[in-house]
Design a protein around this motif. Sequence first.
Motif, PDB file in Angstrom:
ATOM      1  N   GLY A   1       4.611  -1.059  15.283  1.00  0.00           N
ATOM      2  CA  GLY A   1       4.058   0.189  14.792  1.00  0.00           C
ATOM      3  C   GLY A   1       4.103   1.326  15.792  1.00  0.00           C
ATOM      4  N   GLN A   2       4.416   1.028  17.059  1.00  0.00           N
ATOM      5  CA  GLN A   2       4.483   2.056  18.091  1.00  0.00           C
ATOM      6  C   GLN A   2       5.921   2.535  18.272  1.00  0.00           C
ATOM      7  OE1 GLN A   2       1.757   3.437  19.656  1.00  0.00           O
ATOM      8  NE2 GLN A   2       0.723   2.197  18.083  1.00  0.00           N
ATOM      9  N   PRO A   3       6.114   3.836  18.537  1.00  0.00           N
ATOM     10  CA  PRO A   3       7.479   4.333  18.788  1.00  0.00           C
ATOM     11  C   PRO A   3       8.120   3.572  19.944  1.00  0.00           C
ATOM     12  CG  PRO A   3       5.951   6.155  18.503  1.00  0.00           C
ATOM     13  CD  PRO A   3       5.110   4.910  18.584  1.00  0.00           C
ATOM     14  N   ARG A   4       9.436   3.410  19.862  1.00  0.00           N
ATOM     15  CA  ARG A   4      10.157   2.698  20.902  1.00  0.00           C
ATOM     16  C   ARG A   4      11.436   3.461  21.229  1.00  0.00           C
ATOM     17  NH1 ARG A   4      10.814   0.437  16.030  1.00  0.00           N
ATOM     18  NH2 ARG A   4      12.938  -0.077  15.339  1.00  0.00           N
TER      19      ARG A   4
ATOM     20  N   MET B   1      16.005  12.873   6.842  1.00  0.00           N
ATOM     21  CA  MET B   1      15.704  11.444   6.781  1.00  0.00           C
ATOM     22  C   MET B   1      14.308  11.161   7.345  1.00  0.00           C
ATOM     23  SD  MET B   1      18.210   8.419   8.125  1.00  0.00           S
ATOM     24  CE  MET B   1      19.477   8.757   6.890  1.00  0.00           C
ATOM     25  N   ARG B   2      13.992  11.775   8.455  1.00  0.00           N
ATOM     26  CA  ARG B   2      12.668  11.566   9.048  1.00  0.00           C
ATOM     27  C   ARG B   2      11.574  12.075   8.117  1.00  0.00           C
ATOM     28  NH1 ARG B   2      10.393  10.755  14.283  1.00  0.00           N
ATOM     29  NH2 ARG B   2       8.219  11.432  14.283  1.00  0.00           N
ATOM     30  N   ARG B   3      11.773  13.240   7.513  1.00  0.00           N
ATOM     31  CA  ARG B   3      10.751  13.778   6.612  1.00  0.00           C
ATOM     32  C   ARG B   3      10.534  12.853   5.413  1.00  0.00           C
ATOM     33  NH1 ARG B   3      13.414  18.544   8.163  1.00  0.00           N
ATOM     34  NH2 ARG B   3      14.752  18.524   6.310  1.00  0.00           N
ATOM     35  N   GLU B   4      11.610  12.313   4.882  1.00  0.00           N
ATOM     36  CA  GLU B   4      11.525  11.417   3.727  1.00  0.00           C
ATOM     37  C   GLU B   4      10.770  10.134   4.073  1.00  0.00           C
ATOM     38  OE1 GLU B   4      12.509   9.762  -0.158  1.00  0.00           O
ATOM     39  OE2 GLU B   4      12.376  11.803   0.644  1.00  0.00           O
ATOM     40  N   ILE B   5      11.091   9.552   5.206  1.00  0.00           N
ATOM     41  CA  ILE B   5      10.451   8.300   5.602  1.00  0.00           C
ATOM     42  C   ILE B   5       9.009   8.531   6.035  1.00  0.00           C
ATOM     43  CG2 ILE B   5      10.551   6.366   7.225  1.00  0.00           C
ATOM     44  CD1 ILE B   5      13.609   6.810   7.326  1.00  0.00           C
ATOM     45  N   ASP B   6       8.783   9.606   6.793  1.00  0.00           N
ATOM     46  CA  ASP B   6       7.435   9.878   7.278  1.00  0.00           C
ATOM     47  C   ASP B   6       6.493  10.239   6.136  1.00  0.00           C
ATOM     48  OD1 ASP B   6       5.585  10.000   9.370  1.00  0.00           O
ATOM     49  OD2 ASP B   6       5.839  12.161   9.593  1.00  0.00           O
ATOM     50  N   ALA B   7       7.012  10.912   5.109  1.00  0.00           N
ATOM     51  CA  ALA B   7       6.179  11.220   3.933  1.00  0.00           C
ATOM     52  C   ALA B   7       5.691   9.939   3.280  1.00  0.00           C
ATOM     53  CB  ALA B   7       6.965  12.064   2.934  1.00  0.00           C
ATOM     54  N   ALA B   8       6.584   8.939   3.179  1.00  0.00           N
ATOM     55  CA  ALA B   8       6.180   7.650   2.605  1.00  0.00           C
ATOM     56  C   ALA B   8       5.198   6.934   3.526  1.00  0.00           C
ATOM     57  CB  ALA B   8       7.406   6.779   2.355  1.00  0.00           C
ATOM     58  N   GLN B   9       5.386   7.062   4.845  1.00  0.00           N
ATOM     59  CA  GLN B   9       4.425   6.468   5.777  1.00  0.00           C
ATOM     60  C   GLN B   9       3.016   6.993   5.514  1.00  0.00           C
ATOM     61  OE1 GLN B   9       5.763   3.685   7.134  1.00  0.00           O
ATOM     62  NE2 GLN B   9       4.998   4.216   9.162  1.00  0.00           N
ATOM     63  N   THR B  10       2.922   8.297   5.333  1.00  0.00           N
ATOM     64  CA  THR B  10       1.614   8.911   5.095  1.00  0.00           C
ATOM     65  C   THR B  10       1.052   8.495   3.746  1.00  0.00           C
ATOM     66  OG1 THR B  10       2.186  10.812   6.479  1.00  0.00           O
ATOM     67  CG2 THR B  10       0.394  11.107   4.892  1.00  0.00           C
ATOM     68  N   THR B  11       1.888   8.577   2.706  1.00  0.00           N
ATOM     69  CA  THR B  11       1.437   8.221   1.353  1.00  0.00           C
ATOM     70  C   THR B  11       0.965   6.775   1.295  1.00  0.00           C
ATOM     71  OG1 THR B  11       2.982   9.795   0.335  1.00  0.00           O
ATOM     72  CG2 THR B  11       2.127   8.047  -1.065  1.00  0.00           C
ATOM     73  N   LEU B  12       1.795   5.867   1.756  1.00  0.00           N
ATOM     74  CA  LEU B  12       1.473   4.446   1.665  1.00  0.00           C
ATOM     75  C   LEU B  12       0.329   4.066   2.606  1.00  0.00           C
ATOM     76  CD1 LEU B  12       5.130   3.083   1.467  1.00  0.00           C
ATOM     77  CD2 LEU B  12       3.508   3.340  -0.419  1.00  0.00           C
TER      78      LEU B  12
ATOM     79  N   ASP C   1      -2.149   5.998   3.548  1.00  0.00           N
ATOM     80  CA  ASP C   1      -3.409   6.500   2.992  1.00  0.00           C
ATOM     81  C   ASP C   1      -3.926   5.603   1.875  1.00  0.00           C
ATOM     82  OD1 ASP C   1      -3.340   8.590   4.759  1.00  0.00           O
ATOM     83  OD2 ASP C   1      -2.681  10.094   3.304  1.00  0.00           O
ATOM     84  N   ILE C   2      -3.019   5.129   1.019  1.00  0.00           N
ATOM     85  CA  ILE C   2      -3.438   4.328  -0.140  1.00  0.00           C
ATOM     86  C   ILE C   2      -3.722   2.883   0.257  1.00  0.00           C
ATOM     87  CG2 ILE C   2      -2.759   3.464  -2.415  1.00  0.00           C
ATOM     88  CD1 ILE C   2      -0.992   5.987  -2.675  1.00  0.00           C
ATOM     89  N   ALA C   3      -2.830   2.298   1.052  1.00  0.00           N
ATOM     90  CA  ALA C   3      -2.966   0.880   1.411  1.00  0.00           C
ATOM     91  C   ALA C   3      -3.966   0.649   2.537  1.00  0.00           C
ATOM     92  CB  ALA C   3      -1.604   0.314   1.809  1.00  0.00           C
ATOM     93  N   GLY C   4      -4.233   1.702   3.309  1.00  0.00           N
ATOM     94  CA  GLY C   4      -5.179   1.567   4.409  1.00  0.00           C
ATOM     95  C   GLY C   4      -4.538   1.171   5.723  1.00  0.00           C
ATOM     96  N   THR C   5      -3.255   0.854   5.690  1.00  0.00           N
ATOM     97  CA  THR C   5      -2.506   0.478   6.891  1.00  0.00           C
ATOM     98  C   THR C   5      -1.100   1.043   6.777  1.00  0.00           C
ATOM     99  OG1 THR C   5      -3.730  -1.616   7.000  1.00  0.00           O
ATOM    100  CG2 THR C   5      -1.748  -1.437   8.346  1.00  0.00           C
ATOM    101  N   ARG C   6      -0.645   1.692   7.838  1.00  0.00           N
ATOM    102  CA  ARG C   6       0.694   2.251   7.796  1.00  0.00           C
ATOM    103  C   ARG C   6       1.743   1.141   7.858  1.00  0.00           C
ATOM    104  NH1 ARG C   6       1.268   7.739   8.909  1.00  0.00           N
ATOM    105  NH2 ARG C   6       3.217   7.478  10.048  1.00  0.00           N
TER     106      ARG C   6
END
Length: 270
Positions: free
Chosen positions: A5-8, A150-161, A163-168
Amino acid sequence: MNAPGQPRRWTPTPLISGAAVVHAGALAALAVSPATWPWAAGGVIASHLALTAAGLWPRSALLGHNWTTLPESAGASIAITIDDGPDPDVTPRVLDLLDAHRARATFFCIGERAREHPRIVEAIVARGHAVENHSQRHRHNFSLMGPGAMRREIDAAQTTLGDIAGTRPLFFRAPAGLRNPFLEPVLCGLGLHLASWTRRGFDTRTGDAALVAGRLLDGFAAGDILLVHDGHAARDVHGVPVVLAALDTVLRAAADRGFGTLTLRDAILG
């Protein structure tokens, strides 16, 4: 080693490094002798074709690390991965089937669909499964995007999911498995890992559950990552999503062979 989960740090693969060398060599050759342009152009075109071919091969690691099997630490386990949901009709039935087998699965959810059906995403998590990133909109031109889009598309899903699932999410699966050389640096920056599969059932195209199950079980072994769909699911002649019968067959076969089921999240977190 970075925690999940951490940038590498991104390290280019030999194919990407080789393509960069070809481009630099072509520019140098043109600067010294413009007459060499046919050779320079040919080299550049060949490198682009190689990169394109690697991106069209979902299980390839030529553009970056790619989970196609579970790590050895997973032991006698398989991973069931379920794409393109959540779907208000199919996903709850898949969850009931997984409960009946006491199985755990990884759901690669589309951000926009998750936003439309947040209660289903919450149910996925509450019932012991993992929610991972399958992009925000599942665009068919995903593999043609530049790094920013590509980053905006993936990061938007990171935020959406998240927020809903409780875990990125910790994993990403590209729409249709198609990608380009920009994807791995983006995933590294977001702390995500690319996951494809060992084999797939093509259950969005085939209305025969037995045929779908046969594809998934051909060479079936511990460590397999199997791909089925709750979104865009094909249906049999009675209108029943084929994923249900196919997945039931696979889970029975797993039990017969003593295989457990593991989410990709559990596999990487140990």
